[in-house]
Motif scaffolding. Sequence first.
Motif, PDB file in Angstrom:
ATOM      1  N   PRO A 134     -62.157   7.581  -3.408  1.00 51.71           N
ATOM      2  CA  PRO A 134     -60.707   7.404  -3.309  1.00 51.71           C
ATOM      3  C   PRO A 134     -60.106   7.181  -4.699  1.00 51.71           C
ATOM      4  N   PRO A 135     -58.891   7.669  -4.947  1.00 49.60           N
ATOM      5  CA  PRO A 135     -58.261   7.469  -6.254  1.00 49.60           C
ATOM      6  C   PRO A 135     -57.948   6.009  -6.506  1.00 49.60           C
ATOM      7  N   SER A 136     -57.862   5.654  -7.792  1.00 44.67           N
ATOM      8  CA  SER A 136     -57.519   4.293  -8.192  1.00 44.67           C
ATOM      9  C   SER A 136     -56.076   4.237  -8.662  1.00 44.67           C
ATOM     10  N   LEU A 137     -55.502   3.043  -8.606  1.00 43.61           N
ATOM     11  CA  LEU A 137     -54.178   2.824  -9.170  1.00 43.61           C
ATOM     12  C   LEU A 137     -54.263   2.860 -10.690  1.00 43.61           C
ATOM     13  N   THR A 138     -53.404   3.653 -11.324  1.00 43.84           N
ATOM     14  CA  THR A 138     -53.299   3.605 -12.783  1.00 43.84           C
ATOM     15  C   THR A 138     -52.092   2.790 -13.221  1.00 43.84           C
ATOM     16  N   GLY A 139     -51.131   2.602 -12.326  1.00 43.44           N
ATOM     17  CA  GLY A 139     -49.961   1.805 -12.671  1.00 43.44           C
ATOM     18  C   GLY A 139     -49.047   1.639 -11.479  1.00 43.44           C
ATOM     19  N   ILE A 140     -48.182   0.653 -11.560  1.00 43.32           N
ATOM     20  CA  ILE A 140     -47.231   0.383 -10.485  1.00 43.32           C
ATOM     21  C   ILE A 140     -46.006  -0.291 -11.092  1.00 43.32           C
ATOM     22  N   GLN A 141     -44.815   0.022 -10.565  1.00 42.87           N
ATOM     23  CA  GLN A 141     -43.606  -0.624 -11.053  1.00 42.87           C
ATOM     24  C   GLN A 141     -42.579  -0.711  -9.936  1.00 42.87           C
ATOM     25  N   THR A 142     -41.630  -1.614 -10.104  1.00 44.77           N
ATOM     26  CA  THR A 142     -40.544  -1.744  -9.138  1.00 44.77           C
ATOM     27  C   THR A 142     -39.260  -2.109  -9.856  1.00 44.77           C
ATOM     28  N   HIS A 143     -38.166  -1.562  -9.352  1.00 43.26           N
ATOM     29  CA  HIS A 143     -36.844  -1.899  -9.852  1.00 43.26           C
ATOM     30  C   HIS A 143     -36.220  -3.040  -9.060  1.00 43.26           C
ATOM     31  N   GLY A 144     -36.952  -3.561  -8.070  1.00 40.84           N
ATOM     32  CA  GLY A 144     -36.394  -4.686  -7.331  1.00 40.84           C
ATOM     33  C   GLY A 144     -36.974  -4.829  -5.943  1.00 40.84           C
ATOM     34  N   VAL A 145     -37.942  -5.725  -5.777  1.00 41.53           N
ATOM     35  CA  VAL A 145     -38.467  -6.090  -4.461  1.00 41.53           C
ATOM     36  C   VAL A 145     -37.936  -7.477  -4.131  1.00 41.53           C
ATOM     37  N   GLU A 146     -37.325  -7.613  -2.968  1.00 42.93           N
ATOM     38  CA  GLU A 146     -36.685  -8.859  -2.564  1.00 42.93           C
ATOM     39  C   GLU A 146     -37.651  -9.742  -1.772  1.00 42.93           C
ATOM     40  N   PHE A 147     -37.653 -11.039  -2.103  1.00 42.52           N
ATOM     41  CA  PHE A 147     -38.449 -12.033  -1.391  1.00 42.52           C
ATOM     42  C   PHE A 147     -37.497 -13.064  -0.798  1.00 42.52           C
ATOM     43  N   LYS A 148     -37.706 -13.408   0.466  1.00 39.25           N
ATOM     44  CA  LYS A 148     -36.895 -14.437   1.117  1.00 39.25           C
ATOM     45  C   LYS A 148     -37.822 -15.403   1.834  1.00 39.25           C
TER      46      LYS A 148
END
Length: 359
Positions: A210-224
């Motif tokens: 299975p492929p591996s993650l090379t990177g991840i990003q977010t412009h805004g994940v909300e937590f409540k």
Amino acid sequence: MSKLLLGTAILAIAVGAAWFGGETWLSNRVGAMVGDNPQIAASEVSPLRNPARVGLRMRDVEYGDAENGFSAPGMEVYAPLTAPNTLTVDLPNVMALRVGATPFDLTLAEGVAQASFAPTHGLAIRSAGLTARELSLGGAQMLGAADLAARQVHRGSAAPAGSATAYNIDISVQDIALAGLADRLQIAGPVQAWLSAVPDRRVLEGAAPPPSLTGIQTHGVEFKLGRMQARLLGRVEADANGFASGEAAFYTDDAQGFIDAAVTAGLIPENGALLARALIHNMAGTSLPGDAEEPAAEDLASTSAEVAEEAAEATEIFTDEAVSLPRAEPGQIRLPLILKDGEMRLGPVPLGPAPRLLG
């Protein structure tokens, strides 16, 4: 009229024969694939025989190895006649999950996984989704609902080194139970992820890992959490040793409450709690690599609006720009999450080893 009826009958017989034969061929093919793939086993693979779909029924399913994987009494895998390139798996209500050789009973009120493939591109996964309702682990309810939807997109100019493809992912997880907390956590927002290889036929057949993650990003994940809210922005990619490296930040006007909740839930060690509380008000001014000059007060509102606009657009298009971290707005605290040299810190507070992305 008699010729029309005869023609219709012949067509129906032909379609029925093709469907019947197709399912038989498919069950034989999948049975052979299961036999050749050490990652998956099933005691029986048989045609589904449902006129509305082409599919298989698998019994006594085993996936993974003795350390990590799951067991299920059975599951149905099928494709609707109206969308033959979209595979659907109805997850069983009861499964046995293995994590680090430790078994857990996993139960679901409802669970469905889907994936759409590109037949002309080596059965590459174009989109995938997972829906789960009322998930419990070891008899304890873990979450109320989860909806994940991934869509393959162009990897973009912001792709980390070694990336072969990218996916936009919309995340919505509701009523997450955290140890020691009465309130349930809610998480929702868009994420972009890059992979080291395209998940395709070779991966499905076990001929390639299975492929591996090379990177991840977010412009805004909300937590409540109860009345508290926080927003996560950031970018992480694999370093030379395969560990996650980068910066992210939580923006909130109730940092003290989140710190207390994280300590209660065991996410921050007790020996770091006093340091975190003592320095929490200084974190608003903590500088991160790449920070621009402090914007003027009149510019903060427009900066916030631009970030919110980017978060909305991220659900529709894949950005070519790496995420940057703005200063906190008036009344907010910016809690920096720093991953570097195989370690993860919340500001100056060590949280533990950074997760491994590659290898």
